[in-house]
Scaffold this active site. Structure first.
Site, mmCIF file in Angstrom:
data_model
loop_
_atom_site.group_PDB
_atom_site.id
_atom_site.type_symbol
_atom_site.label_atom_id
_atom_site.label_comp_id
_atom_site.label_asym_id
_atom_site.label_seq_id
_atom_site.Cartn_x
_atom_site.Cartn_y
_atom_site.Cartn_z
ATOM 1 C CB CYS A 114 37.543 -15.245 31.017
ATOM 2 S SG CYS A 114 37.720 -14.201 29.670
ATOM 3 C CG HIS A 260 37.931 -13.288 34.516
ATOM 4 N ND1 HIS A 260 38.822 -12.883 34.255
ATOM 5 C CD2 HIS A 260 36.758 -12.783 33.751
ATOM 6 C CE1 HIS A 260 38.379 -12.038 33.140
ATOM 7 N NE2 HIS A 260 37.167 -12.499 32.801
ATOM 8 C CG ASN A 290 38.515 -9.037 30.980
ATOM 9 O OD1 ASN A 290 39.381 -10.517 31.007
ATOM 10 N ND2 ASN A 290 37.116 -9.607 30.865
HETATM 11 O O1 UT7 Z 1 36.045 -11.478 30.030
HETATM 12 C C1 UT7 Z 1 35.095 -12.928 28.827
HETATM 13 C C2 UT7 Z 1 33.713 -12.711 29.587
HETATM 14 N N1 UT7 Z 1 32.665 -11.633 29.418
HETATM 15 C C3 UT7 Z 1 32.025 -11.183 30.049
HETATM 16 O O2 UT7 Z 1 32.048 -11.323 31.176
HETATM 17 C C4 UT7 Z 1 31.945 -9.528 29.764
HETATM 18 C C5 UT7 Z 1 30.172 -9.743 30.182
HETATM 19 N N2 UT7 Z 1 28.722 -8.251 29.355
HETATM 20 C C6 UT7 Z 1 30.064 -7.214 30.367
HETATM 21 O O3 UT7 Z 1 30.242 -6.913 30.739
HETATM 22 C C7 UT7 Z 1 28.801 -5.971 29.307
HETATM 23 O O4 UT7 Z 1 27.849 -6.747 28.692
HETATM 24 C C8 UT7 Z 1 29.500 -4.732 28.788
HETATM 25 C C9 UT7 Z 1 30.002 -3.851 29.656
HETATM 26 C C10 UT7 Z 1 30.361 -5.358 27.548
HETATM 27 C C11 UT7 Z 1 27.977 -4.369 28.100
HETATM 28 O O5 UT7 Z 1 27.342 -3.668 28.886
HETATM 29 P P1 UT7 Z 1 26.111 -3.528 29.168
HETATM 30 O O6 UT7 Z 1 25.052 -2.900 30.099
HETATM 31 O O7 UT7 Z 1 25.244 -5.376 28.759
HETATM 32 O O8 UT7 Z 1 25.293 -2.390 27.312
HETATM 33 P P2 UT7 Z 1 24.968 -3.173 26.197
HETATM 34 O O9 UT7 Z 1 25.782 -3.653 25.527
HETATM 35 O O10 UT7 Z 1 23.706 -3.748 26.175
HETATM 36 O O11 UT7 Z 1 24.907 -1.810 25.624
HETATM 37 C C12 UT7 Z 1 24.045 -1.007 26.262
HETATM 38 C C13 UT7 Z 1 24.161 0.490 24.788
HETATM 39 C C14 UT7 Z 1 23.756 -0.250 23.837
HETATM 40 O O12 UT7 Z 1 23.104 1.134 22.989
HETATM 41 P P3 UT7 Z 1 22.041 0.970 22.662
HETATM 42 O O13 UT7 Z 1 21.503 -0.128 21.905
HETATM 43 O O14 UT7 Z 1 20.783 1.351 24.300
HETATM 44 O O15 UT7 Z 1 21.245 2.410 22.267
HETATM 45 C C15 UT7 Z 1 25.258 0.162 23.224
HETATM 46 O O16 UT7 Z 1 25.521 0.579 21.799
HETATM 47 O O17 UT7 Z 1 25.106 0.880 24.947
HETATM 48 C C16 UT7 Z 1 25.810 0.862 24.346
HETATM 49 N N3 UT7 Z 1 27.355 0.908 23.961
HETATM 50 C C17 UT7 Z 1 28.163 1.354 24.672
HETATM 51 N N4 UT7 Z 1 28.326 3.029 24.725
HETATM 52 C C18 UT7 Z 1 28.830 3.697 24.974
HETATM 53 C C19 UT7 Z 1 28.184 -0.648 23.775
HETATM 54 N N5 UT7 Z 1 29.858 -0.012 24.243
HETATM 55 C C20 UT7 Z 1 29.806 0.940 24.589
HETATM 56 C C21 UT7 Z 1 30.640 1.827 24.997
HETATM 57 N N6 UT7 Z 1 30.686 3.177 25.325
HETATM 58 N N7 UT7 Z 1 32.059 1.578 24.982
#
Ligand code: UT7
Length: 335
Positions: A114, A260, A290
């Site tokens: 990134c 980014h 991204n």
């Molecule tokens: O560019 C490289 C650097 N990367 C980044 O900067 C990414 C940084 N992180 C993020 O952008 C976020 O953490 C994500 C978008 C990847 C995830 O969002 P989040 O709000 O942190 O969600 P989470 O990982 O805490 O997941 C919340 C829930 C989970 O379910 P439970 O455990 O609460 O039942 C996941 O299993 O959402 C679920 N989940 C999804 N649900 C529907 C994870 N991915 C998905 C999905 N669709 N695509």
């Protein structure tokens, strides 16, 4: 010597993938993706034929060269930033060099994910200031889609990545004016390498990939999203302050922040932490997802096209991602 952007270009492959399209392949929803990331759609390469990062990079490079009024023969260095090179080796920079019809100028790949554009710009600036190069093509390009797990297992990663490329032509100019690259601040923390990685094929495994690894999905990217999110929200304002201090400037002196595009919420948190007006932070993740090494130059090219960067404008490029790596570059356009 000052490093000046003479032209920029961007290229997106033709296959537009909406959040609804993704929800046909995995358990996800348009609402979840929009709320958590801000992304509405992204572009992926077509499934037929072969399109590598160097092919997307070539299209973006042609446009950047045209804007600069250069031909490939004017270049004396190519810097290619990608986490999704066409091949394990050789680097995509070499492939792009040949596709541009060149066969002897140096070509360097940057594997900083990134922050590839930030590390690339800093490298180009160092080459220019040291006299090692004068006209540099810096490219950020990614083909993520061929390496994503589009089943529910990979949904946290698959929904965020888009394919795309962007390029800038950089020239060394002798001037006493405070223009071009003003200051750079780069960081890495390799102890966090496994928080965002694609493990296989890997030279540390023998064989580099096997059936069990494939079954376990270790050839797909994996990410500790929550942790990276928290780190980005902390590190981005920190590094922004650092680069401003190096240049002797304040946040209010910056006309446009081009972060980014990893998550709209990260950029909104940055905006809040810095006390910025939302007009000052450029976002286009909604349309492209991204695109990793391509995301900052892609945003720059679009911001220029939209007339958001006037003569003499000061812009800050910044980001955090796999490595972990993070950084910021301050740049001033010519008045
Ligand atoms: O560019 C490289 C650097 N990367 C980044 O900067 C990414 C940084 N992180 C993020 O952008 C976020 O953490 C994500 C978008 C990847 C995830 O969002 P989040 O709000 O942190 O969600 P989470 O990982 O805490 O997941 C919340 C829930 C989970 O379910 P439970 O455990 O609460 O039942 C996941 O299993 O959402 C679920 N989940 C999804 N649900 C529907 C994870 N991915 C998905 C999905 N669709 N695509």
């Amino acid at each position: 010597m000052r490093t000046i952007i003479k032209g920029s270009g961007r290229f997106l492959p033709p296959r537009k993938i909406s959040n609804h399209d993704l929800s046909r392949w995995m358990e996800t929803s348009d609402q979840w993706i929009r709320q958590r990331t801000g992304i509405e759609e992204r572009y992926w390469v077509t499934q037929e034929g072969r399109t590598g990062s160097s092919d997307l990079g070539l299209e973006a490079s042609r446009l950047a060269l045209e804007k600069a009024g250069w031909t490939p023969g004017d270049l004396d260095l190519i810097i290619f930033a990608t986490l999704s090179p066409d091949y394990f080796f050789p680097g995509s920079g070499c492939l792009l060099q040949a596709k541009l019809g060149l066969n002897s100028i140096p070509a360097l790949d940057i594997r900083q994910q990134c922050t590839g554009f930030l590390y690339g710009l800093a490298t180009a600036d160092a080459y220019i200031r040291s006299g090692l190069a004068t006209r540099i093509l810096l490219v950020g390009a990614e083909v993520h889609s061929t390496g994503l797990d589009v089943s529910t297992r990979g949904r946290d990663v698959a929904v965020i990545f888009g394919d795309g490329a962007a390029a800038v032509c950089l020239e060394g100019e002798s001037t006493t004016e405070q223009v071009g690259v003003l200051a750079v601040s780069l960081h890495a923390d390799g102890s966090m390498a496994e928080s965002l990685m694609t493990e296989a094929p890997a030279s540390c495994c023998n064989p580099r990939i096997d059936e069990q690894m494939l079954r376990q999905g270790r050839h797909y990217p994996r990410m500790d999203g929550r942790n990276i999110f928290k780190l980005a929200v902390r590190r981005l304002p920190e590094v922004a302050g650092e680069v401003l201090a190096k240049a002797g400037l304040e946040a209010r002196d910056v006309d446009l922040f081009i972060p980014h595009q990893a998550n709209l919420r990260i950029n909104q948190a940055f905006e809040k932490a810095m006390g910025l007006d939302s007009q000052k932070v450029f976002n286009n993740i909604q349309k492209y997802g991204n695109t990793t090494a391509a995301s900052i130059p892609l945003a720059l090219d679009e911001a220029l096209e939209e007339g958001l960067i006037g003569p003499g404008a000061i812009v800050m490029f910044l980001g955090l991602g796999s490595g972990l790596t993070w950084g910021a570059v301050l740049y001033r356009f010519q008045p």
